[in-house]
Enzyme design. Structure first.
Site, PDB file in Angstrom:
ATOM      1  N   ASN A  97       0.894  -1.241   0.033  1.00 51.38           N
ATOM      2  CA  ASN A  97       0.114  -0.022   0.078  1.00 51.38           C
ATOM      3  C   ASN A  97       0.745   1.353   0.018  1.00 51.38           C
ATOM      4  O   ASN A  97       1.337   1.546   0.916  1.00 51.38           O
ATOM      5  CB  ASN A  97      -0.816  -0.095   1.194  1.00 51.38           C
ATOM      6  CG  ASN A  97      -1.891   1.106   1.332  1.00 51.38           C
ATOM      7  OD1 ASN A  97      -1.853   2.048   0.366  1.00 51.38           O
ATOM      8  ND2 ASN A  97      -2.644   0.958   2.340  1.00 51.38           N
ATOM      9  N   ARG A 137     -13.275  15.515   7.172  1.00 48.07           N
ATOM     10  CA  ARG A 137     -14.087  15.608   6.009  1.00 48.07           C
ATOM     11  C   ARG A 137     -15.298  16.039   6.282  1.00 48.07           C
ATOM     12  O   ARG A 137     -15.924  15.139   7.337  1.00 48.07           O
ATOM     13  CB  ARG A 137     -13.830  14.461   5.127  1.00 48.07           C
ATOM     14  CG  ARG A 137     -12.739  14.116   4.513  1.00 48.07           C
ATOM     15  CD  ARG A 137     -12.596  12.989   3.484  1.00 48.07           C
ATOM     16  NE  ARG A 137     -11.183  12.327   3.542  1.00 48.07           N
ATOM     17  CZ  ARG A 137     -11.291  11.080   3.469  1.00 48.07           C
ATOM     18  NH1 ARG A 137     -12.240  10.097   3.457  1.00 48.07           N
ATOM     19  NH2 ARG A 137      -9.751  10.523   3.466  1.00 48.07           N
ATOM     20  N   ASN A 189     -13.864  -0.440  18.047  1.00 43.48           N
ATOM     21  CA  ASN A 189     -13.287   0.488  19.320  1.00 43.48           C
ATOM     22  C   ASN A 189     -14.422   1.035  20.339  1.00 43.48           C
ATOM     23  O   ASN A 189     -14.265   1.001  21.399  1.00 43.48           O
ATOM     24  CB  ASN A 189     -12.275   1.160  19.208  1.00 43.48           C
ATOM     25  CG  ASN A 189     -11.029   0.091  18.831  1.00 43.48           C
ATOM     26  OD1 ASN A 189     -10.569  -0.915  19.336  1.00 43.48           O
ATOM     27  ND2 ASN A 189     -10.266   0.578  17.627  1.00 43.48           N
ATOM     28  N   ASP A 193      -9.732  13.470  16.025  1.00 50.23           N
ATOM     29  CA  ASP A 193      -9.734  12.003  16.813  1.00 50.23           C
ATOM     30  C   ASP A 193     -10.772  11.798  17.677  1.00 50.23           C
ATOM     31  O   ASP A 193     -10.986  12.617  18.511  1.00 50.23           O
ATOM     32  CB  ASP A 193      -8.324  11.907  17.617  1.00 50.23           C
ATOM     33  CG  ASP A 193      -8.012  10.490  17.690  1.00 50.23           C
ATOM     34  OD1 ASP A 193      -7.008   9.979  17.359  1.00 50.23           O
ATOM     35  OD2 ASP A 193      -8.788   9.894  18.692  1.00 50.23           O
TER      36      ASP A 193
HETATM   37  P1  AMP Z   1      -8.872   4.227  11.440  1.00 51.17           P
HETATM   38  O1  AMP Z   1      -8.911   5.269  10.297  1.00 51.17           O
HETATM   39  O2  AMP Z   1      -9.822   3.048  10.979  1.00 51.17           O
HETATM   40  O3  AMP Z   1      -7.365   4.147  11.656  1.00 51.17           O
HETATM   41  O4  AMP Z   1      -9.490   4.817  12.669  1.00 51.17           O
HETATM   42  C1  AMP Z   1      -9.067   5.943  13.272  1.00 51.17           C
HETATM   43  C2  AMP Z   1      -9.868   6.527  14.349  1.00 51.17           C
HETATM   44  O5  AMP Z   1     -10.188   5.329  15.152  1.00 51.17           O
HETATM   45  C3  AMP Z   1      -9.588   7.455  15.181  1.00 51.17           C
HETATM   46  O6  AMP Z   1     -10.745   8.658  15.233  1.00 51.17           O
HETATM   47  C4  AMP Z   1      -9.534   6.858  16.605  1.00 51.17           C
HETATM   48  O7  AMP Z   1      -9.714   8.151  17.515  1.00 51.17           O
HETATM   49  C5  AMP Z   1     -10.457   5.988  16.444  1.00 51.17           C
HETATM   50  N1  AMP Z   1      -9.971   4.987  17.668  1.00 51.17           N
HETATM   51  C6  AMP Z   1      -8.989   3.945  17.439  1.00 51.17           C
HETATM   52  N2  AMP Z   1      -8.873   3.370  18.705  1.00 51.17           N
HETATM   53  C7  AMP Z   1      -9.929   3.747  19.552  1.00 51.17           C
HETATM   54  C8  AMP Z   1     -10.599   3.458  20.739  1.00 51.17           C
HETATM   55  N3  AMP Z   1      -9.919   2.439  21.504  1.00 51.17           N
HETATM   56  N4  AMP Z   1     -11.784   4.076  20.881  1.00 51.17           N
HETATM   57  C9  AMP Z   1     -12.406   5.088  20.079  1.00 51.17           C
HETATM   58  N5  AMP Z   1     -11.936   5.401  19.177  1.00 51.17           N
HETATM   59  C10 AMP Z   1     -10.824   4.851  18.659  1.00 51.17           C
END
Ligand code: AMP
Length: 401
Positions: free
Chosen positions: A7, A241, A335, A283
């Protein structure tokens, strides 16, 4: 057969080497800061060990050579010779209308990928660099392109067309393409497997909710609609976004702020979504933390995020005349119990009776049921695995060629 999955980003290469006999990951890693020789590095994980090595890397070919030498390294390596790699599967953003499945890359395909740069100017040049690096460094090895758009190729015209002048579609290819296709395909198939049913007999809604987020309606194994559009900007509220907005806002805001079109579209891609509404946090974990502490804008971002997911699920249930199962996946979907609970509450009129306790006590990294046994609609957490999906599709192309 062993498959190397690549990737490639503009300054990075993410990789995984999988043994397809048992679908186990032998090694994975990330090359970062290609083109910044003082800082470039490789982080390699294999045999339960993670190692980061710094080495000047001028371009993607050097980055890939570094990956390959690490894979056969006496100490860090997992294979004796590169001959063990049967093929390379590349994640490619855009297949446009021509590619509805993975394809063996030859000169004609390379030309098509270059033509698709206009449709994915941020990702396609990097994807092409990754393929060119493999062709240069791994002479004679078969390369397969696995497209993020391909799974969505089955959408009916009334789902993928925008109600704009038809000539925009005919002349410029303006239509909904959809993205995260490899992920949605994996999630839908995994969900069917968990349910012990044939995917051809199911109506599924797959929710890939990460920093980038999209929802996909899968009827009888085929995508019938998805929330991302001509670009990944359409649809749900995402980390940065906007998702769906009235396009008339663009001209209005340009006039008020004197931003040019690039700046305005960049604001919709990079300064909107959770970040835009909260004014601080893209986040999801931060949004949860600060909304719990009473920060009003984070509370609004949290509510809007959930509200749009709920609306898309409702609309896809209507579009498919029902749903058998819903899956949550990706960083937030896998999560965040809170997000899932907020989306699924008050949906019992649709036959969704979710299990609050199971949702809270889910086991991370596993396919996990979060609906009650009595629920008409099954709801699951399905951890996505795009690399495995790419490796499976690559193997399939090689075996059927
Ligand atoms: P991704 O783009 O699939 O890697 O997801 C990233 C998003 O997942 C971010 O907004 C993180 O805050 C969220 N994320 C990752 N771990 C957790 C968790 N344990 N609880 C809540 N959100 C999470």
């Amino acid at each position: 057969m062993k498959i190397l999955v690549i990737n490639a980003g503009s300054s990075s290469i993410k990789y995984q080497l999988l043994d397809m006999e048992n679908e186990k990951v032998l090694a994975k890693g990330l090359v970062e800061r290609i083109g910044e020789p003082e800082y470039s590095s490789l982080t390699h994980k294999a045999n339960g060990k993670s190692s980061t090595i710094y080495r000047p890397l001028q371009d993607h070919a050097q980055g890939l050579e570094f990956v390959l030498s690490t894979l056969v390294d006496n100490e860090l390596g997992v294979i004796k010779s590169l001959d063990e790699i049967g093929a390379v599967g590349h994640r490619v953003l855009h297949g446009a209308e021509k590619y509805n499945k993975a394809v063996l890359i030859d000169d004609d395909v390379m030309n098509d990928l270059k033509d698709n740069i206009v449709l994915g100017p941020l990702h396609m040049p990097a994807n092409i660099l990754g393929i060119e690096a493999c062709k240069k460094v791994m002479l004679g090895k078969k390369n397969v392109a696995v497209f993020d758009t391909a799974f969505h190729a089955t959408m009916p015209d009334y789902a993928y067309m925008y109600a704009v002048p038809y000539s925009w579609y005919e002349n410029y290819g303006v239509r909904k393409y959809g993205f995260h296709g490899t992920s949605h395909e994996y999630i839908a198939n995994e969900l069917a497997k968990v349910l012990g049913k044939d995917i051809k007999d199911l109506k599924i809604i797959s929710c890939h909710i990460g920093n980038g987020a999209s929802i996909c309606a899968v009827k009888n194994g085929q995508c019938v609609d998805t929330s991302m559009g001509f670009t990944p900007l359409e649809g749900l509220v995402m980390g940065t976004r906007s998702g769906d907005i009235d396009p008339a806002v663009i001209e209005f805001v340009m006039d008020k702020t004197k931003m040019n079109i690039n700046e305005t579209v960049t604001a919709l891609n990079k300064k909107s979504g959770l970040l835009g509404l909260s004014e601080h946090y893209s986040d999801h974990r931060d949004i949860m933390k600060y909304s719990n502490e009473g920060d009003k804008k984070s509370m609004l971002a949290r509510k809007k995020f959930v509200y749009v997911i709920k609306k898309y699920i409702g609309s896809y249930i209507a579009a498919m005349n029902g749903v058998d199962a819903i899956a949550f996946s990706a960083g937030i979907g896998e999560n965040s119990s809170e997000m899932r609970e907020e989306v699924l509450q008050d949906m019992n009129f649709m036959g969704i009776d979710f299990d609050i306790e199971a949702n809270k006590n889910f086991v991370r990294g596993e396919n996990f049921k979060i609906s009650k046994d009595t629920s008409k609609v099954a709801v699951y957490i399905i951890p996505t695995n795009e690399e495995l999906s790419i490796a499976r599709q690559t193997k399939n192309v090689i075996e059927n060629h």
